[in-house]
Write a protein that holds these residues in place. Structure first.
Motif, short mmCIF file in Angstrom:
data_model
loop_
_atom_site.label_atom_id
_atom_site.label_comp_id
_atom_site.label_asym_id
_atom_site.label_seq_id
_atom_site.Cartn_x
_atom_site.Cartn_y
_atom_site.Cartn_z
N GLN A 18 0.83 -1.20 0.00
CA GLN A 18 0.00 0.00 0.00
C GLN A 18 0.87 1.26 0.00
O GLN A 18 0.61 2.19 -0.76
CB GLN A 18 -0.92 -0.01 1.22
N GLU A 19 1.90 1.29 0.82
CA GLU A 19 2.79 2.46 0.89
C GLU A 19 3.55 2.62 -0.42
O GLU A 19 3.72 3.73 -0.92
CB GLU A 19 3.75 2.33 2.07
N ALA A 20 4.02 1.52 -0.98
CA ALA A 20 4.75 1.59 -2.26
C ALA A 20 3.84 2.14 -3.35
O ALA A 20 4.24 3.02 -4.12
CB ALA A 20 5.27 0.20 -2.64
N ARG A 21 2.62 1.64 -3.41
CA ARG A 21 1.67 2.15 -4.41
C ARG A 21 1.39 3.63 -4.21
O ARG A 21 1.31 4.39 -5.18
CB ARG A 21 0.37 1.35 -4.36
N ARG A 22 1.24 4.05 -2.96
CA ARG A 22 0.96 5.46 -2.67
C ARG A 22 2.11 6.33 -3.15
O ARG A 22 1.91 7.36 -3.79
CB ARG A 22 0.73 5.66 -1.17
N ARG A 23 3.33 5.92 -2.86
CA ARG A 23 4.51 6.69 -3.29
C ARG A 23 4.63 6.72 -4.82
O ARG A 23 4.95 7.74 -5.41
CB ARG A 23 5.77 6.13 -2.65
N LEU A 24 4.36 5.59 -5.45
CA LEU A 24 4.43 5.54 -6.91
C LEU A 24 3.34 6.40 -7.55
O LEU A 24 3.60 7.08 -8.55
CB LEU A 24 4.33 4.09 -7.39
N GLU A 25 2.15 6.39 -6.99
CA GLU A 25 1.07 7.25 -7.52
C GLU A 25 1.45 8.73 -7.40
O GLU A 25 1.19 9.51 -8.31
CB GLU A 25 -0.24 6.99 -6.78
N HIS A 26 2.07 9.09 -6.28
CA HIS A 26 2.52 10.47 -6.10
C HIS A 26 3.56 10.84 -7.16
O HIS A 26 3.49 11.91 -7.77
CB HIS A 26 3.10 10.66 -4.70
N GLU A 27 4.52 9.95 -7.39
CA GLU A 27 5.55 10.20 -8.41
C GLU A 27 4.93 10.30 -9.79
O GLU A 27 5.30 11.16 -10.58
CB GLU A 27 6.60 9.08 -8.40
N ARG A 28 3.97 9.43 -10.10
CA ARG A 28 3.30 9.46 -11.40
C ARG A 28 2.57 10.79 -11.58
O ARG A 28 2.69 11.43 -12.64
CB ARG A 28 2.32 8.30 -11.54
N ALA A 29 1.83 11.20 -10.57
CA ALA A 29 1.10 12.46 -10.66
C ALA A 29 2.05 13.64 -10.87
O ALA A 29 1.78 14.53 -11.69
CB ALA A 29 0.25 12.67 -9.41
N SER A 30 3.17 13.63 -10.17
CA SER A 30 4.16 14.71 -10.33
C SER A 30 4.71 14.76 -11.75
O SER A 30 4.85 15.84 -12.33
CB SER A 30 5.33 14.52 -9.35
#
Length: 108
Positions: A18-30
């Motif tokens: 869950q944390e990995a996905r959250r961080r990856l989603e943040h990076e993708r959005a950026s």
């Protein structure tokens, strides 16, 4: 499996899925915001800086997609070169990292 559940009161050795996905989603959005800004800025036909920035953002988006694939495959957080765990501190900073620092230096 390289993703562990968080242990209360201690720093986990691995990021949770869950944390990995959250961080990856943040990076993708950026990166998507970055690409939109580059496209809106337009730039001149031969603007090499803008082209380099666009290429870089697109490469990172591919790396992010590959990291999501590694989560699904159960290999996220494992160095693709040496097979050792990628330190959680590295994944917190660069959640799409494929390799540990040592292997990254050797392949760079």
């Amino acid at each position: 499996m390289p993703l562990d559940t968080a242990r209360p009161g201690s720093r986990p050795e691995r990021l949770t899925a869950q944390e990995a996905r959250r961080r990856l989603e943040h990076e993708r959005a950026s990166r998507l915001v970055q690409l939109k800004a580059i496209e809106e800025a337009g730039g001149e036909e031969g603007d090499h800086l803008m082209a380099a920035q666009k290429d870089s953002a697109q490469r990172v988006l591919k790396d992010i997609d590959a990291a999501f694939d590694r989560i699904e495959a159960g290999t996220y957080g494992t160095c693709q070169e040496c097979g050792q765990p990628v330190p959680v501190e590295r994944l917190e900073i660069l959640p799409y990292a494929r390799c540990c620092v040592g292997c990254q230096r050797r392949t760079a």
